[in-house]
Design a protein around this motif. Structure first.
Motif, short mmCIF file in Angstrom:
data_model
loop_
_atom_site.label_atom_id
_atom_site.label_comp_id
_atom_site.label_asym_id
_atom_site.label_seq_id
_atom_site.Cartn_x
_atom_site.Cartn_y
_atom_site.Cartn_z
N GLN A 21 0.76 -1.13 0.09
CA GLN A 21 -0.05 -0.19 0.09
C GLN A 21 0.73 1.16 -0.08
OE1 GLN A 21 -2.03 -0.96 3.70
NE2 GLN A 21 -4.03 -1.50 2.54
N ASP A 23 2.90 2.71 -1.92
CA ASP A 23 3.07 3.44 -3.40
C ASP A 23 1.74 4.14 -3.36
OD1 ASP A 23 4.16 4.17 -5.93
OD2 ASP A 23 2.54 3.30 -6.82
N ALA A 24 0.58 3.74 -3.30
CA ALA A 24 -0.62 4.34 -3.21
C ALA A 24 -0.63 5.30 -2.28
CB ALA A 24 -1.84 3.37 -3.27
N LYS A 25 -0.15 5.31 -1.05
CA LYS A 25 -0.24 6.26 0.09
C LYS A 25 0.41 7.26 -0.19
CE LYS A 25 -1.80 7.22 4.22
NZ LYS A 25 -3.17 7.60 4.13
N HIS A 27 1.44 8.55 -3.02
CA HIS A 27 0.91 9.31 -4.34
C HIS A 27 -0.22 10.15 -3.87
CE1 HIS A 27 3.20 8.32 -7.95
NE2 HIS A 27 2.99 7.06 -7.59
N GLU A 28 -0.96 9.49 -2.79
CA GLU A 28 -1.97 10.25 -2.13
C GLU A 28 -1.55 11.56 -1.40
OE1 GLU A 28 -4.67 9.47 1.81
OE2 GLU A 28 -4.51 7.76 0.54
N LEU A 29 -0.55 11.42 -0.57
CA LEU A 29 0.17 12.39 0.29
C LEU A 29 0.81 13.45 -0.60
CD1 LEU A 29 1.27 10.39 3.17
CD2 LEU A 29 -0.73 11.89 3.06
N TYR A 30 1.55 13.00 -1.53
CA TYR A 30 2.61 13.90 -2.03
C TYR A 30 2.28 14.34 -3.58
CZ TYR A 30 5.81 12.67 1.63
OH TYR A 30 6.18 12.57 2.98
N ASP A 31 1.23 13.83 -4.31
CA ASP A 31 1.01 14.30 -5.68
C ASP A 31 0.73 15.83 -5.79
OD1 ASP A 31 1.84 11.94 -6.69
OD2 ASP A 31 -0.44 11.26 -7.31
N GLN A 32 0.09 16.17 -4.84
CA GLN A 32 -0.42 17.87 -4.53
C GLN A 32 0.44 18.82 -4.15
OE1 GLN A 32 -2.87 18.40 -6.92
NE2 GLN A 32 -2.96 16.21 -7.08
N LYS A 36 8.17 17.98 -1.49
CA LYS A 36 7.97 16.38 -1.57
C LYS A 36 8.98 15.76 -0.63
CE LYS A 36 5.88 16.18 -5.96
NZ LYS A 36 4.67 16.39 -5.44
N ALA A 61 7.40 7.50 -6.17
CA ALA A 61 6.01 8.04 -5.93
C ALA A 61 6.48 9.57 -6.09
CB ALA A 61 5.20 7.87 -4.68
#
Length: 79
Positions: A21, A23-25, A27-32, A36, A61
């Motif tokens: 999990q 990678d998804a986490k 991306h959820e936290l850092y994409d915006q 980073k 990510a």
């Protein structure tokens, strides 16, 4: 903060996550986020390879800067 806990589990910002999990986490936290930055706190019994694998996932990510929380600081925090 990514924690590698003594029992072999992982946590991101104190929320338990499996290795799969991460990678998804991240991306959820850092994409915006423009900045980073990730801090890693590892239990002394965790293998170096576990830390490297988690760092690779974070970098994949988009995490740009990784810092380590020294064991002394972790103890001083009462955790």
């Amino acid at each position: 903060m990514l924690e590698l806990r003594p029992d072999g589990s992982y946590a991101v910002n104190t929320q338990a996550v499996t290795f799969e999990q991460l990678d998804a986490k991240f991306h959820e936290l850092y994409d915006q986020r423009p900045a980073k930055l990730l801090f890693i706190k590892s239990a002394p019994n965790r293998k170096y390879g576990d830390i490297v694998r988690a760092m690779d996932v974070a970098r994949g990510a988009g995490v740009q800067v990784i810092g380590f929380t020294p064991p002394e600081a972790a103890k001083a925090g009462g955790h």
